[in-house]
Design a protein around this motif. Structure first.
Motif, PDB file in Angstrom:
ATOM      1  N   VAL A  21       4.113 -92.459  12.731  1.00  0.00           N
ATOM      2  CA  VAL A  21       5.257 -93.079  13.409  1.00  0.00           C
ATOM      3  C   VAL A  21       6.294 -93.370  12.338  1.00  0.00           C
ATOM      4  N   VAL A  37       5.805 -89.813  16.519  1.00  0.00           N
ATOM      5  CA  VAL A  37       6.807 -90.679  17.139  1.00  0.00           C
ATOM      6  C   VAL A  37       7.941 -90.907  16.141  1.00  0.00           C
ATOM      7  N   LYS A  63      -1.511 -94.836  18.777  1.00  0.00           N
ATOM      8  CA  LYS A  63      -1.306 -93.390  18.918  1.00  0.00           C
ATOM      9  C   LYS A  63      -2.522 -92.611  18.447  1.00  0.00           C
TER      10      LYS A  63
END
Length: 333
Positions: A21, A37, A63
């Motif tokens: 992320v 992400v 995630k």
């Protein structure tokens, strides 16, 4: 045990899945399409940069659990850390998951340390699944280690840009897409560098030391690997690394890659020497590197996150900035 400071695993732990992320600047870089992400708000809707960094960790854990299709209760431990005092990014980031935590600190080498300890834990039979993870945030790191952003200090070209993001990996016993076949734990190396704006020069000697000892312990050479990947030496540290290893008879230039160099487009994104921070190596590993391992474009690599052990207290007292690096040998399945 093998050699002076390495471990070769008889039953190699597997990499089950990884998640990355990142913030908007990282998403706009050359590797943007490989991250799971890309958050468009580096503040994550929070009141402080430190709170935002915690949310990056929280989202990375969520995630990776979803991608691996495993419940959080099946994870025995988390090895995690960050750059902030008392590991507050980690504390408030993963607290809600209620998974037993080993908080660790290796500066920007933390992902290498986390993976090493997770592999040892799994291979020893003390856990079936362990999460290894870390994070960093450009603004929280600048506030803690250098100058307030409001100060507007001009950054020298040796400076690197701290990556905003978090990377998380599940290490386990069941077969995954790759396995950790060995590790070489780094030593603290101090070449007397006293420039807090040149982290590459602080870390390169430690990277050279751990790589040299890895080659000696495993009786291998650079040609045995598809890629030798350092964490965040940047353009300055990369050059120093090559010179130090050449003095010892090793040329890694043909297979070397640095996550900090690859993370940003230096000319377009004004990041000077490249990317840095705990999240630099972690997100590139969980994004681009894992992608290459899964399609077996990389079959055998060395992953060497690099850390500058910078303390504002010791630095302001006139001490240099030592470095450390940890080497993880990964092979695709």
């Amino acid at each position: 045990m093998i050699g002076k400071q390495s471990i070769q695993f008889e039953e190699p732990p597997y990499l089950l899945e990884g998640a990355s992320v990142v913030g908007p600047k990282e998403g706009e870089g050359p590797l943007g399409k490989y991250f799971d992400v890309v958050e468009q708000d580096p503040m994550m809707g929070q009141d402080s940069w430190e709170q935002a960094e915690s949310l990056f960790q929280k989202e990375a854990v969520q995630k990776v659990l979803v991608k691996a299709k495993v419940p959080k209760d099946s994870v025995r431990y988390i090895f995690a850390g960050d750059l902030l005092g008392q590991l507050i990014g980690t504390t408030f980031g993963i607290m809600e998951y209620e998974i037993p935590l080993f908080g660790i600190y290796g500066a920007c080498s933390t992902m290498g340390e986390a993976l090493s300890l997770a592999a040892i834990m799994v291979e020893a039979g003390n856990a079936d699944r362990v999460i290894a993870m870390t994070s960093s945030h450009f603004a929280s790191a600048e506030r803690q280690f250098r100058f307030p952003l409001e100060y507007g200090k001009q950054r020298p070209f040796s400076a690197t840009w701290t990556v905003t993001g978090s990377g998380a990996v599940i290490v386990g016993k069941e077969r995954g897409f790759a396995k950790i076949t060995g590790i070489t734990t780094g030593r603290i190396v101090d070449f007397g560098v006293k420039d807090a704006q040149n982290m590459g020069a602080c870390m390169a000697p430690a990277a050279a030391d751990v790589l040299y000892n890895h080659f000696q312990d495993f009786q291998c050479s650079p040609s045995d690997y598809d890629k030798i990947i350092t964490g965040d030496l940047g353009l300055v540290g990369k050059t120093i690394l090559f010179e130090l290893l050449n003095q010892k008879g090793y040329d890694i230039s043909k297979v070397h890659m640095d996550c900090g160099v690859e993370m940003f487009d230096a000319s377009r994104q004004d990041t000077h020497a490249g990317g840095s921070g705990c999240a630099c190596a972690a997100t590139v590993l969980c994004g681009y590197i894992f992608h290459q391992l899964k399609k077996q474009a990389f079959r055998k690599i060395l992953f060497i996150p690099t850390g500058a052990l910078l303390s504002t207290i010791s630095f302001n007292e006139g001490n240099p900035v030592p470095g450390i690096a940890h080497c993880v040998q990964i092979e695709s399945c």
